[in-house]
Write an enzyme that holds these catalytic residues in place. Structure first.
Site, PDB file in Angstrom:
ATOM      1  N   SER A   1      97.791  42.163  28.904  1.00  0.00           N
ATOM      2  CA  SER A   1      98.942  42.927  28.413  1.00  0.00           C
ATOM      3  C   SER A   1      99.015  42.959  26.894  1.00  0.00           C
ATOM      4  O   SER A   1      99.375  43.982  26.304  1.00  0.00           O
ATOM      5  CB  SER A   1     100.241  42.346  28.993  1.00  0.00           C
ATOM      6  OG  SER A   1     100.238  42.394  30.394  1.00  0.00           O
TER       7      SER A   1
ATOM      8  N   HIS B   1     103.199  40.488  24.462  1.00  0.00           N
ATOM      9  CA  HIS B   1     103.357  41.927  24.254  1.00  0.00           C
ATOM     10  C   HIS B   1     103.664  42.223  22.786  1.00  0.00           C
ATOM     11  O   HIS B   1     103.054  43.106  22.171  1.00  0.00           O
ATOM     12  CB  HIS B   1     104.490  42.470  25.122  1.00  0.00           C
ATOM     13  CG  HIS B   1     104.246  42.313  26.591  1.00  0.00           C
ATOM     14  ND1 HIS B   1     105.229  42.553  27.527  1.00  0.00           N
ATOM     15  CD2 HIS B   1     103.151  41.929  27.292  1.00  0.00           C
ATOM     16  CE1 HIS B   1     104.736  42.342  28.737  1.00  0.00           C
ATOM     17  NE2 HIS B   1     103.488  41.946  28.621  1.00  0.00           N
TER      18      HIS B   1
END
Length: 364
Positions: free
Chosen positions: A188, A240
């Protein structure tokens, strides 16, 4: 964009760009650029991103092979047992249809204690090739194909590969500085790095986009929605954020289209400055990490960036601790967080098996 033949047999390509205000070219014909000066707009054949997808899937399959649920799950509660040693851990332990946390740890998941105290810094990179389950790897790989293929077609495998790996490392680094317990896996951070690179690329190549605001708003909405999902529990939003920030700053360096000379000259200095700032942040982050610094102690509200507690869920990590007692050739293991206990054959339980059994009891 249109092409044609000139009287002397050469090929020319007309490139229409929006002239700057006050520029002498605003009332003249669009500039003409020869093919050899226009090569960066050619469509690259994407092969690196599909290779990354293939590598992630292969690593997940190998992880399931190492996990071997029928052999290591003492209760015989594996999901999809017809898959043999590739069957999944019980859903109470891993709802993503994947391996145990112990297997992920053994394969190279990000664990701050091992990075800092056992000097296993390689985990900052290895964790981006691991996934928690079939659902996890499927979602990430579909996103990678959707985002990465277009970027590789436009900028080539060298730039996008560099952006992907460094963004993944940046996400792991920020995650390690804020999340000190548990393990973290997934691509991610690298994926958010590609999104960050797309945003900086939009800024630096602003003049060549026809629908500027539509492209900007679409990208911002995608990023905001994904970051909003990251405030749910068990989602590493710091990875993230770290990946997105890394990709955003690196994009100013690696995603410039230098065939537009006036853009290149204007952005090269700011791009070099952005890269220098990011490089210094990486170094500072590594120093803080290996000194064992927990940035939550210096920022009382930062933990809300990764998880916002509500009446429906808690953001507190459940501590996993078990007591073991030996009775002859049997081993009794009790999870101290929920009181569950079970008895196992002592001859079949090594120290690593005990840790896995403890995890199963506490998550059962």
């Amino acid at each position: 964009m249109s092409g044609g033949r000139n009287p002397h047999g050469g090929t020319t390509v007309e490139v229409k760009v929006h002239p700057r205000r006050g520029s002498p070219s605003s009332s003249s014909n669009p500039p003409v650029t020869r093919d050899r000066d226009f090569r960066l707009f050619k469509q690259w054949v994407p092969w690196l991103i599909p290779t990354f997808v293939f590598a992630n899937v292969v690593v997940f399959i190998f992880t399931m092979y190492v996990n071997d649920c029928p052999e290591n799950a003492f209760h015989g509660t594996c999901v999809a047992p017809f898959l043999g040693r590739f069957s999944f851990q019980p859903l109470k332990e891993n709802p993503l249809f994947g391996p145990s946390s112990f297997t992920l740890q053994k394969m190279g998941a990000l664990e701050v204690d091992k990075v800092v105290h056992e000097h296993e810094g390689w985990r900052l990179v290895s964790c981006i090739w691991l996934h928690g389950g079939a659902i996890h790897v499927l979602a990430n790989m579909l996103s990678l194909l959707f985002i990465g293929i277009r970027l590789e077609q436009e900028f080539g495998f060298v730039r996008i590969g560099f952006l992907y790996v460094i963004s993944g490392f940046g996400g792991s680094l920020l995650s390690s500085l804020f999340i000190q317990t548990g393990i973290s896996v997934g691509a991610s951070g690298a994926l958010f790095g590609l999104l960050g690179g797309m945003l900086s690329e939009l800024f630096i190549n602003w003049t060549i986009y026809a629908n500027k605001m539509a492209a900007l708003l679409t990208l911002i909405i995608i990023v905001v929605i994904n970051l909003a999902v990251g405030v749910l529990p068990h989602v590493d939003n710091f990875a993230h954020l770290g990946g997105f920030g890394s990709g955003f700053f690196l994009g100013f360096v690696v995603l410039i289209r230098p065939q537009f000379k006036w853009i290149s000259q204007q952005q090269s200095k700011s791009g070099s400055h952005a890269f220098s700032v990011k490089q210094n942040k990486f170094i500072a982050g590594m120093v803080l990490l290996f000194r064992g610094v927990n940035l939550n102690e210096r920022c009382s509200w930062c933990h809300y960036l990764s998880c916002v507690p509500t009446s429906k869920w808690s953001c507190q990590e459940q501590s996993i601790y078990c007591e073991t007692t030996e009775f002859g050739n049997q081993l009794n293991i009790t999870c101290m967080s929920n009181g569950r206990s079970d008895i196992y054959p002592l001859s079949n339980t090594s120290s690593s098996d005990r840790q896995q059994l403890c995890s199963q009891l506490c998550h059962g």
